[in-house]
Design an enzyme around this catalytic site. Structure first.
Site, mmCIF file in Angstrom:
data_model
loop_
_atom_site.group_PDB
_atom_site.id
_atom_site.type_symbol
_atom_site.label_atom_id
_atom_site.label_comp_id
_atom_site.label_asym_id
_atom_site.label_seq_id
_atom_site.Cartn_x
_atom_site.Cartn_y
_atom_site.Cartn_z
ATOM 1 N N GLU A 8 0.497 -0.762 -0.140
ATOM 2 C CA GLU A 8 0.093 -0.175 -0.009
ATOM 3 C C GLU A 8 1.070 1.461 -0.130
ATOM 4 O OE1 GLU A 8 -2.655 -0.198 3.536
ATOM 5 O OE2 GLU A 8 -3.893 -2.045 2.205
ATOM 6 N N GLU A 103 -5.779 -8.464 -0.118
ATOM 7 C CA GLU A 103 -6.051 -8.360 1.340
ATOM 8 C C GLU A 103 -7.557 -8.559 1.378
ATOM 9 O OE1 GLU A 103 -4.705 -5.467 3.856
ATOM 10 O OE2 GLU A 103 -2.402 -5.440 3.824
#
Length: 292
Positions: A8, A103
């Site tokens: 991220e 995720e």
């Protein structure tokens, strides 16, 4: 080994440079003789609500001389409906770009993810996923722990869902061949010449409602479009659909491709989904497919 070049790395600001920066990073890794599969995370803390990764994935993939890059979408509150999940993943499938749900969880501070659809759609379409995460979460997201205090014999409610539930780990996992005997490979099948076929599957069902998935497969030659038809025999109705132009007339349903998923190579597949209502009986109807 898969090399994730950054977890991220882009939040909700400055994500406009994601495509160029990611392409540059891939090029530099290849120049350094790293030929591993490279995984790249979407911006917006992985959730890509700006569709930056979705709309630039083909450019980033083309920047990899090995063509060995996989895109990772993180699905939390942004992906709280079946339509959003299926549309996002479906666009990568239609573009023939590799995608994983890198995720996802069953709950989050920004909304309630639709974990059932993530699992069912991924299973139906051969998409990998990583349920987040084993144990040790903090900062108010301890509910994402699959195991309590890292104890595999004490799974949380989320852990029980991911391991024991529909389309979960126990139902779908396969042992890697390096740990045991290689599986028996079935003989290859030859797709039917020309035309197309369609398969109707009920992927999820609850009192009064259900989710369906229809997979369209081209025959022995490429097609430029397809139309799938079926007739409900038990009064079912379609309330919402995605990745398709769908109309109903009484119990008869007609589903046509949209602009980006009509062209299929010989033996290639695409799929579309819908949400429906039922009462009493929800038998799967026979479907037909016509190619153009």
């Amino acid at each position: 080994m898969i090399v994730n070049i950054g977890n991220e790395p882009y939040g909700n600001q400055n994500h406009g440079t994601w495509a160029g920066d990611t392409s540059n990073a891939i090029t530099r890794l290849r120049a350094a003789d790293l030929d591993h599969t490279i995984m790249v995370d979407a911006p917006n803390w992985g959730q890509d609500w700006t569709f930056t990764m979705r709309d630039n994935a083909s450019t980033v993939f083309a920047a990899d001389p090995d063509r060995n890059t996989v895109f990772s979408i993180h699905m939390y509150g942004v992906f709280d409906t079946a339509a959003e999940i299926s549309d996002y993943l479906g666009r990568f499938r239609a573009a023939r770009l590799p995608i994983v749900v890198g995720e996802f969880g069953h709950n989050h501070s920004d909304g309630n993810p639709d974990e059932d659809t993530i699992l069912s759609y991924s299973q139906a379409n051969g998409i990998g996923w990583l349920g987040w995460s084993w144990s040790g979460n903090g900062g108010g997201v301890e509910y994402l722990d699959l195991a309590v205090n890292f104890d595999p014999n004490n799974l949380s409610t989320w852990g029980q869902r991911l391991f024991d539930g529909a389309n979960g780990i126990k139902a779908t996992a396969k042992e890697a061949t390096v740990f045991g005997n290689p599986p028996t490979t079935p003989p290859p099948t030859t797709p039917p010449p020309g035309g197309c076929t369609a398969t109707y599957t009920i992927t999820n069902q609850w009192p009064g409602g259900f989710q369906g998935d229809v997979r369209v497969t081209a025959g022995g030659s490429a097609i430029t479009g397809w139309t799938v038809r079926w007739t409900f025999a038990n009064g079912q109705t379609v309330n919402q659909s995605w990745n398709v132009s769908l109309t109903s007339s009484g119990s008869a349903v007609t589903a046509r491709n949209v602009d980006w998923n009509g062209r299929l190579g010989a033996g290639a597949s695409t799929s579309f989904g819908f949400l429906g209502s039922w009462n009493g009986t929800n038998a799967a109807p026979a479907v037909t497919c016509t190619a153009s």
